[in-house]
Design a protein around this motif. Sequence first.
Motif, PDB file in Angstrom:
ATOM      1  N   THR A  59     -13.061   1.399   2.310  1.00  0.00           N
ATOM      2  CA  THR A  59     -11.708   1.803   2.675  1.00  0.00           C
ATOM      3  C   THR A  59     -11.350   1.038   3.939  1.00  0.00           C
ATOM      4  O   THR A  59     -12.159   0.964   4.866  1.00  0.00           O
ATOM      5  CB  THR A  59     -11.621   3.323   2.943  1.00  0.00           C
ATOM      6  OG1 THR A  59     -12.117   4.036   1.797  1.00  0.00           O
ATOM      7  CG2 THR A  59     -10.188   3.751   3.212  1.00  0.00           C
ATOM      8  N   ALA A  60     -10.148   0.467   3.971  1.00  0.00           N
ATOM      9  CA  ALA A  60      -9.701  -0.302   5.130  1.00  0.00           C
ATOM     10  C   ALA A  60      -8.279   0.100   5.484  1.00  0.00           C
ATOM     11  O   ALA A  60      -7.503   0.518   4.619  1.00  0.00           O
ATOM     12  CB  ALA A  60      -9.765  -1.795   4.826  1.00  0.00           C
ATOM     13  N   SER A  84       0.823  -1.200   0.000  1.00  0.00           N
ATOM     14  CA  SER A  84       0.000   0.000   0.000  1.00  0.00           C
ATOM     15  C   SER A  84       0.864   1.260   0.000  1.00  0.00           C
ATOM     16  O   SER A  84       1.825   1.368   0.757  1.00  0.00           O
ATOM     17  CB  SER A  84      -0.904   0.005   1.234  1.00  0.00           C
ATOM     18  OG  SER A  84      -1.609   1.217   1.294  1.00  0.00           O
ATOM     19  N   THR A  85       0.517   2.193  -0.856  1.00  0.00           N
ATOM     20  CA  THR A  85       1.223   3.470  -0.894  1.00  0.00           C
ATOM     21  C   THR A  85       0.420   4.549  -0.176  1.00  0.00           C
ATOM     22  O   THR A  85       0.924   5.640   0.052  1.00  0.00           O
ATOM     23  CB  THR A  85       1.460   3.909  -2.353  1.00  0.00           C
ATOM     24  OG1 THR A  85       0.201   4.000  -3.017  1.00  0.00           O
ATOM     25  CG2 THR A  85       2.372   2.935  -3.071  1.00  0.00           C
ATOM     26  N   LYS A  86      -0.801   4.241   0.185  1.00  0.00           N
ATOM     27  CA  LYS A  86      -1.678   5.206   0.863  1.00  0.00           C
ATOM     28  C   LYS A  86      -1.737   4.905   2.347  1.00  0.00           C
ATOM     29  O   LYS A  86      -1.707   3.743   2.760  1.00  0.00           O
ATOM     30  CB  LYS A  86      -3.076   5.122   0.252  1.00  0.00           C
ATOM     31  CG  LYS A  86      -4.029   6.139   0.797  1.00  0.00           C
ATOM     32  CD  LYS A  86      -5.333   6.120   0.041  1.00  0.00           C
ATOM     33  CE  LYS A  86      -6.209   7.244   0.542  1.00  0.00           C
ATOM     34  NZ  LYS A  86      -7.407   7.383  -0.246  1.00  0.00           N
ATOM     35  N   LYS A  87      -1.819   5.953   3.156  1.00  0.00           N
ATOM     36  CA  LYS A  87      -1.962   5.795   4.597  1.00  0.00           C
ATOM     37  C   LYS A  87      -3.131   6.648   5.085  1.00  0.00           C
ATOM     38  O   LYS A  87      -3.384   7.723   4.557  1.00  0.00           O
ATOM     39  CB  LYS A  87      -0.684   6.219   5.322  1.00  0.00           C
ATOM     40  CG  LYS A  87       0.475   5.277   5.083  1.00  0.00           C
ATOM     41  CD  LYS A  87       1.582   5.508   6.080  1.00  0.00           C
ATOM     42  CE  LYS A  87       2.755   4.607   5.833  1.00  0.00           C
ATOM     43  NZ  LYS A  87       2.620   3.291   6.369  1.00  0.00           N
ATOM     44  N   VAL A  88      -3.817   6.136   6.090  1.00  0.00           N
ATOM     45  CA  VAL A  88      -4.868   6.865   6.781  1.00  0.00           C
ATOM     46  C   VAL A  88      -4.551   6.755   8.264  1.00  0.00           C
ATOM     47  O   VAL A  88      -4.354   5.644   8.774  1.00  0.00           O
ATOM     48  CB  VAL A  88      -6.276   6.290   6.476  1.00  0.00           C
ATOM     49  CG1 VAL A  88      -7.331   6.970   7.326  1.00  0.00           C
ATOM     50  CG2 VAL A  88      -6.606   6.418   4.999  1.00  0.00           C
ATOM     51  N   TRP A  91     -13.943   8.886   9.261  1.00  0.00           N
ATOM     52  CA  TRP A  91     -14.518   7.984  10.256  1.00  0.00           C
ATOM     53  C   TRP A  91     -13.517   6.927  10.701  1.00  0.00           C
ATOM     54  O   TRP A  91     -13.565   6.477  11.854  1.00  0.00           O
ATOM     55  CB  TRP A  91     -15.815   7.358   9.740  1.00  0.00           C
ATOM     56  CG  TRP A  91     -16.976   8.259  10.038  1.00  0.00           C
ATOM     57  CD1 TRP A  91     -17.454   9.272   9.270  1.00  0.00           C
ATOM     58  CD2 TRP A  91     -17.756   8.265  11.226  1.00  0.00           C
ATOM     59  NE1 TRP A  91     -18.494   9.909   9.891  1.00  0.00           N
ATOM     60  CE2 TRP A  91     -18.704   9.299  11.101  1.00  0.00           C
ATOM     61  CE3 TRP A  91     -17.763   7.490  12.383  1.00  0.00           C
ATOM     62  CZ2 TRP A  91     -19.636   9.585  12.094  1.00  0.00           C
ATOM     63  CZ3 TRP A  91     -18.697   7.773  13.366  1.00  0.00           C
ATOM     64  CH2 TRP A  91     -19.616   8.809  13.222  1.00  0.00           C
ATOM     65  N   LEU A  92     -12.623   6.501   9.841  1.00  0.00           N
ATOM     66  CA  LEU A  92     -11.577   5.564  10.270  1.00  0.00           C
ATOM     67  C   LEU A  92     -10.755   6.182  11.395  1.00  0.00           C
ATOM     68  O   LEU A  92     -10.349   5.493  12.334  1.00  0.00           O
ATOM     69  CB  LEU A  92     -10.675   5.181   9.088  1.00  0.00           C
ATOM     70  CG  LEU A  92     -11.243   4.153   8.125  1.00  0.00           C
ATOM     71  CD1 LEU A  92     -10.396   4.059   6.862  1.00  0.00           C
ATOM     72  CD2 LEU A  92     -11.362   2.778   8.782  1.00  0.00           C
ATOM     73  N   GLN A  93     -10.523   7.479  11.319  1.00  0.00           N
ATOM     74  CA  GLN A  93      -9.731   8.162  12.336  1.00  0.00           C
ATOM     75  C   GLN A  93     -10.498   8.350  13.651  1.00  0.00           C
ATOM     76  O   GLN A  93      -9.901   8.664  14.674  1.00  0.00           O
ATOM     77  CB  GLN A  93      -9.249   9.501  11.794  1.00  0.00           C
ATOM     78  CG  GLN A  93      -8.288   9.306  10.625  1.00  0.00           C
ATOM     79  CD  GLN A  93      -7.784  10.599  10.032  1.00  0.00           C
ATOM     80  OE1 GLN A  93      -7.232  11.415  10.752  1.00  0.00           O
ATOM     81  NE2 GLN A  93      -7.974  10.768   8.731  1.00  0.00           N
ATOM     82  N   LYS A  94     -11.815   8.134  13.631  1.00  0.00           N
ATOM     83  CA  LYS A  94     -12.618   8.248  14.847  1.00  0.00           C
ATOM     84  C   LYS A  94     -12.590   6.977  15.689  1.00  0.00           C
ATOM     85  O   LYS A  94     -12.998   6.989  16.846  1.00  0.00           O
ATOM     86  CB  LYS A  94     -14.075   8.597  14.485  1.00  0.00           C
ATOM     87  CG  LYS A  94     -14.216   9.987  13.904  1.00  0.00           C
ATOM     88  CD  LYS A  94     -15.656  10.299  13.585  1.00  0.00           C
ATOM     89  CE  LYS A  94     -15.744  11.680  12.948  1.00  0.00           C
ATOM     90  NZ  LYS A  94     -17.128  12.151  12.862  1.00  0.00           N
ATOM     91  N   PHE A  95     -12.112   5.874  15.111  1.00  0.00           N
ATOM     92  CA  PHE A  95     -11.930   4.654  15.889  1.00  0.00           C
ATOM     93  C   PHE A  95     -10.823   4.911  16.908  1.00  0.00           C
ATOM     94  O   PHE A  95      -9.925   5.732  16.671  1.00  0.00           O
ATOM     95  CB  PHE A  95     -11.500   3.491  14.993  1.00  0.00           C
ATOM     96  CG  PHE A  95     -12.610   2.834  14.229  1.00  0.00           C
ATOM     97  CD1 PHE A  95     -13.159   1.626  14.662  1.00  0.00           C
ATOM     98  CD2 PHE A  95     -13.094   3.389  13.062  1.00  0.00           C
ATOM     99  CE1 PHE A  95     -14.168   1.002  13.942  1.00  0.00           C
ATOM    100  CE2 PHE A  95     -14.103   2.778  12.338  1.00  0.00           C
ATOM    101  CZ  PHE A  95     -14.654   1.576  12.787  1.00  0.00           C
ATOM    102  N   ASN A  96     -10.821   4.203  18.019  1.00  0.00           N
ATOM    103  CA  ASN A  96      -9.726   4.282  18.979  1.00  0.00           C
ATOM    104  C   ASN A  96      -8.608   3.368  18.469  1.00  0.00           C
ATOM    105  O   ASN A  96      -8.465   2.236  18.909  1.00  0.00           O
ATOM    106  CB  ASN A  96     -10.201   3.874  20.365  1.00  0.00           C
ATOM    107  CG  ASN A  96      -9.089   3.916  21.400  1.00  0.00           C
ATOM    108  OD1 ASN A  96      -7.916   4.130  21.085  1.00  0.00           O
ATOM    109  ND2 ASN A  96      -9.448   3.697  22.650  1.00  0.00           N
TER     110      ASN A  96
END
Length: 175
Positions: A135-136, A118-122, A162-167
């Motif tokens: 998106t995962a 993967s070249t993408k990061k979130v 929303w992925l960033q809202k997970f703990n």
Amino acid sequence: MIIKKQRTSATIISVALTLLLFVTACGGSSKQASRWDSAQRQSTEQVNTSRSSGAQVLPGSAFNRFFPPSGNGFERVYTQEKQGSALAKLKQGGKEIAVLSITDTANNPKAAEKFQNSTKKVAGYPAYSLTQKDTAILVADRFQVKIQSRDDSFTEGDREAWLQKFNLNGLAGLK
């Protein structure tokens, strides 16, 4: 006499065919498992397989505390919890707009492999999209956190937010 013999033969053949059909239909009281039965059994059994790290697959209930809470017009509704995964619907105004999930890849290392290139990061984690509606990210090289849009208004940018809202830090600390 010939007609009577033909009727007897026809009757015997009819009875034999009926018995054969009955025995064939009813004889197998033990049903042969289909590929769907096998998949269902695998997904619902408690899985105790390990990765090379020795990590045991965690129960789905271990993940619930890491999901984003309801609030600001959004409702989180848990829908499924099984060994190795937990899912929740994200609703807005009573309408389902996305599905949120956390999956333990300890029993399925191939699920984690798709993040290697993967070249993408979130949120600092490698990201992956199988379709335009999901998106995962992979947390701690083990936990797949995924969001699937159920409504076109819920965009890739929304999924990433929303992925960033997970703990994620708490999830990364699970063993």
